[in-house]
Scaffold this active site. Sequence first.
Site, PDB file in Angstrom:
ATOM      1  N   ASP A 217      -0.079  -1.115   9.573  1.00  0.00           N
ATOM      2  CA  ASP A 217       1.153  -1.686   9.037  1.00  0.00           C
ATOM      3  C   ASP A 217       2.027  -2.227  10.174  1.00  0.00           C
ATOM      4  OD1 ASP A 217       2.899  -1.842   6.580  1.00  0.00           O
ATOM      5  OD2 ASP A 217       4.232  -0.637   7.821  1.00  0.00           O
ATOM      6  N   GLU A 270     -15.240   6.116  19.684  1.00  0.00           N
ATOM      7  CA  GLU A 270     -15.829   7.457  19.853  1.00  0.00           C
ATOM      8  C   GLU A 270     -16.708   7.786  18.654  1.00  0.00           C
ATOM      9  OE1 GLU A 270     -12.516  10.152  20.128  1.00  0.00           O
ATOM     10  OE2 GLU A 270     -11.906   9.360  22.086  1.00  0.00           O
TER      11      GLU A 270
HETATM   12  C1  NOJ Z   1       4.363  -3.946   5.318  1.00  0.00           C
HETATM   13  C2  NOJ Z   1       3.958  -3.273   4.039  1.00  0.00           C
HETATM   14  O1  NOJ Z   1       2.898  -3.989   3.461  1.00  0.00           O
HETATM   15  C3  NOJ Z   1       5.195  -3.243   3.175  1.00  0.00           C
HETATM   16  O2  NOJ Z   1       4.901  -2.824   1.871  1.00  0.00           O
HETATM   17  C4  NOJ Z   1       6.207  -2.358   3.824  1.00  0.00           C
HETATM   18  O3  NOJ Z   1       7.398  -2.432   3.078  1.00  0.00           O
HETATM   19  C5  NOJ Z   1       6.520  -2.809   5.252  1.00  0.00           C
HETATM   20  N1  NOJ Z   1       5.329  -3.118   5.984  1.00  0.00           N
HETATM   21  C6  NOJ Z   1       7.257  -1.719   6.018  1.00  0.00           C
HETATM   22  O4  NOJ Z   1       6.409  -0.638   6.269  1.00  0.00           O
END
Ligand code: NOJ
Length: 561
Positions: A217, A270
């Site tokens: 993310d 790993e």
């Molecule tokens: C991207 C994620 O896909 C989204 O749903 C989220 O709100 C933001 N990152 C923050 O983590």
Amino acid sequence: MHPVSTTRSASTARPAAADWWRQAVVYQIYPRSFADSDGDGIGDINGITSRVPYLASLGIDAVWLSPFYPSALADGGYDVDDYRDVDPVLGTLADFDELIGRLHAQQIKVIVDIVPNHTSNRHAWFREALAAPKGSPARDRYIFRDGLGPDGSRPPADWKSGFGGPAWARVPDGQWYLHLFTPQQPDLNWENREVRDDFLTTIRFWSDRGVDGFRVDVAHGLAKNMAEPLGALPDEKHMIDGTLPAGSHPLWDRDEVQDIYAGWRQVFNEYDPPRMAVAEAWVHPSRRPRYASPRGLGQAFSFDLLQADWNAGEYLRTITDNLSDAQRQGSSTTWVLSNHDVIRHPTRYGLPPKDDRTAQPARDWLLSNGTSPRLDRGLGLRRARAAILLVLALPGSAYLYQGEELGLPEIADIPENRRQDPVFTRSHGTEKGRDGCRVPLPWTQHGPSFGFGAGHAHLPQPGWFGSVSVEVQRQDPASTLSMYRQALSWRHKLQTGESMEWMPGTGDQVLHFARPGGWRSMTNFGPGPVPLPHGIVVVSSGPLDGHQLPADTTAWIRNGG
Ligand code: NOJ
């Protein structure tokens, strides 16, 4: 037209185990909205387990599970309290182990989401930071600063958070912390050794449990230049559109972030097979290869199609550019039409094209979750079906989002008091947010929450949802679900290698390309029918008109006949 692109010819018919992800079809599950096993209205791990036969029958290669970790849901689970546990509302680690075993038994790999840019404000570290004094090691794991003005009552910089409102929040002793998303998502300080080490522990924790990969993310956000004085920020848009020098933004897409991923790569390697990773990085396309480097995460989402209009020229350019980028970086292309953050593509394609919509840039529009009186649902679905058939014929890996196999549209009319997305609340309702693509799936024609569970679904489902349920579509050979199944089954049989070649006739109305092994895909972006080439049509996204391919339709054609 001459062939315009030929990508790397691959030598093997099936990817070796170590690079299973290169051509994989990955199905994204948003766990709280997939299937609810205990009737509390919230999807859970056992609900997913109960649907493993469905996933197997779809013909996907992997699932990506959006966060299922303990969370107060300030941002749909992307506010993580504990990276190495399952939210008790969703189940237990033992349930997770059972799920992964059942998926693996069906040859379905498992990718989990990892959220390294921020924790939740309920994470043990953040609680510790609040209890600890200014300048303490506990505060150093986050980004704390004194405020401006004689009493420090002004935030350290005038920065805005991604979901609206200021990016700094004040704590009782007067200091401020940075949160690029909601205040419940404090940003971590990636210069802190403990932070770095802890994520390696998390990667090992899930890898040891058998997880095959990670979706990372906000992968472009971890490295920040927080040198004082903190000035005004350049507009993030200019980073994405390339008008800002690459790597120069203080918060996003800094070169140093790749050092972090080089360390992760050592851990991924790993394992046998090495764990894969895919970056969620909203960066300029020319910077994407860095994230997809085999020395780093290895793969990165391309959001180009997710932002493209239904237009042969835009698709042609996007496909050609993405394939050549992937070739350069030694990765494989990714194709994404929908995910849990954007308006579902059958709705996008039923709206007028971008230029005609609003003056807003595409992404703002997508996030604003706009609806339009000019929405044409039938047209949108026809195009969505044609689009996915085109995408599934391409080399590279395709990421599907739960419910797209049912052709679900965006659910636009969720009452305000039921909306959950912080985008809605923090924008004071000016943006509807992302709930419309997160409505729990309809499994059956009737019954409470249409088979999602025994109780009411946590987001309201429309009354007509049963008519597009799995139960209804599975009996209809012309349904969107049946088309996905057929396409995925043919893809498994036909796909060899990673090359494609544009065929004559490709232009501003038709995209026609050949894959090794004697099959082709042809898409007609309209407005009128076009003749199909010689061969046997094995799948089509809609009815054919004799030997004509109607507007907004894709067909896969095998040589012969
Ligand atoms: C991207 C994620 O896909 C989204 O749903 C989220 O709100 C933001 N990152 C923050 O983590």
